[in-house]
Design an enzyme around this catalytic site. Sequence first.
Site, mmCIF file in Angstrom:
data_model
loop_
_atom_site.group_PDB
_atom_site.id
_atom_site.type_symbol
_atom_site.label_atom_id
_atom_site.label_comp_id
_atom_site.label_asym_id
_atom_site.label_seq_id
_atom_site.Cartn_x
_atom_site.Cartn_y
_atom_site.Cartn_z
ATOM 1 C CE1 TYR A 157 42.301 14.707 137.174
ATOM 2 C CE2 TYR A 157 41.149 13.285 135.630
ATOM 3 C CZ TYR A 157 42.102 14.246 135.880
ATOM 4 O OH TYR A 157 42.853 14.761 134.852
ATOM 5 N NE ARG A 182 42.376 17.157 131.312
ATOM 6 C CZ ARG A 182 41.424 16.766 130.468
ATOM 7 N NH1 ARG A 182 40.497 17.616 130.078
ATOM 8 N NH2 ARG A 182 41.390 15.517 130.008
ATOM 9 C CE LYS A 214 46.454 14.129 125.987
ATOM 10 N NZ LYS A 214 46.977 13.255 127.067
ATOM 11 N NE ARG A 220 43.347 16.137 127.129
ATOM 12 C CZ ARG A 220 42.352 15.428 126.628
ATOM 13 N NH1 ARG A 220 41.541 15.986 125.732
ATOM 14 N NH2 ARG A 220 42.156 14.182 126.988
ATOM 15 C CG HIS A 254 47.179 18.507 134.398
ATOM 16 N ND1 HIS A 254 46.451 17.867 133.414
ATOM 17 C CD2 HIS A 254 47.361 17.584 135.381
ATOM 18 C CE1 HIS A 254 46.221 16.618 133.774
ATOM 19 N NE2 HIS A 254 46.758 16.429 134.964
ATOM 20 C CG HIS A 266 40.008 10.948 130.483
ATOM 21 N ND1 HIS A 266 39.817 11.034 131.841
ATOM 22 C CD2 HIS A 266 41.040 11.792 130.197
ATOM 23 C CE1 HIS A 266 40.692 11.881 132.355
ATOM 24 N NE2 HIS A 266 41.441 12.354 131.383
#
Length: 298
Positions: free
Chosen positions: A277, A245, A172, A148, A242, A268
């Site tokens: 994706y 990514r 995150k 990220r 992004h 994730h």
Amino acid sequence: MQNFKDSYRDYLQKEKNYSLHTVTAYYNDLSDFEEFLKKEFDQDNLEEVNYSQIRSWIVSLVDVGISNTSVNRKVSSLKSFYKFLLKIKQIESSPLLKHKALKTPKKLQIPFSEKELDNVLNQIKYPEGFEGIRDKLIIDLFYTTGIRRTELIHLKISNIDLSKGTLKVLGKRNKERILPVLPIIQNQFNLYFSERNKLEQVRDPDFFFLTLKGVKLNDSLVYRLINMYFSHVSEKVKKSPHILRHTFATHMLNNGADLNSVKELLGHSSLASTQIYTHSSLAELKKVYGDAHPRNQK
């Protein structure tokens, strides 16, 4: 009430580790709702809000032409605030407990092609010296790890182990994960280290990626450089970190990687986030299928 808003902002910055951009957006959304509450209901206590008042705010946003996506983002800011009030025991239940997000059209983000990546990494000319070496490494790192933007910006020298070929990144919710570094770009790391050591002044010595002035990168600088370099090789409307990514994930899946592995690499928390994706991979699969099946040749 102002104290709770300020405490909330501190909570987002220090405990949730959100970027300054995200914190500002959440705080502004909360302030907008507070202003609406005062104007329409003559109320300034956010702790005593009910869902019908929030619903009125949502309707007013839709009425002035704000998209469902933007409305959902604003409501998400409120949800986060009321979760915070629950956490510090200022309310007993969230007024948004049973709220359902407005329906939004699903936008398919278009990844860069393998040819576009090859062109940007091998065909275009980069500036001489520190910035050119840094920029190429940033692009290659985005593409080969799926990292990220904020993870790349906050990457520290202490988190890089080239002897093992790994990076440790903080994702995150402060979740750490280990990313592999392909041998093909390890030489770029060494090259960048060499140029970085020549900087006259280093103000942020812990951070790996720096500007020419020796300070760590910021969001807008990284976005601008990705946009600039890909403008030379791609006519796609959106050219951002992004999308790189997204490209990493799509190309991995197109070339046989399993969904769980890509999930782990992207950091994730659930497969549902990674499955977006697969739409691009399905598009690629349809193309291969259409080109190869004998029934489509007649």
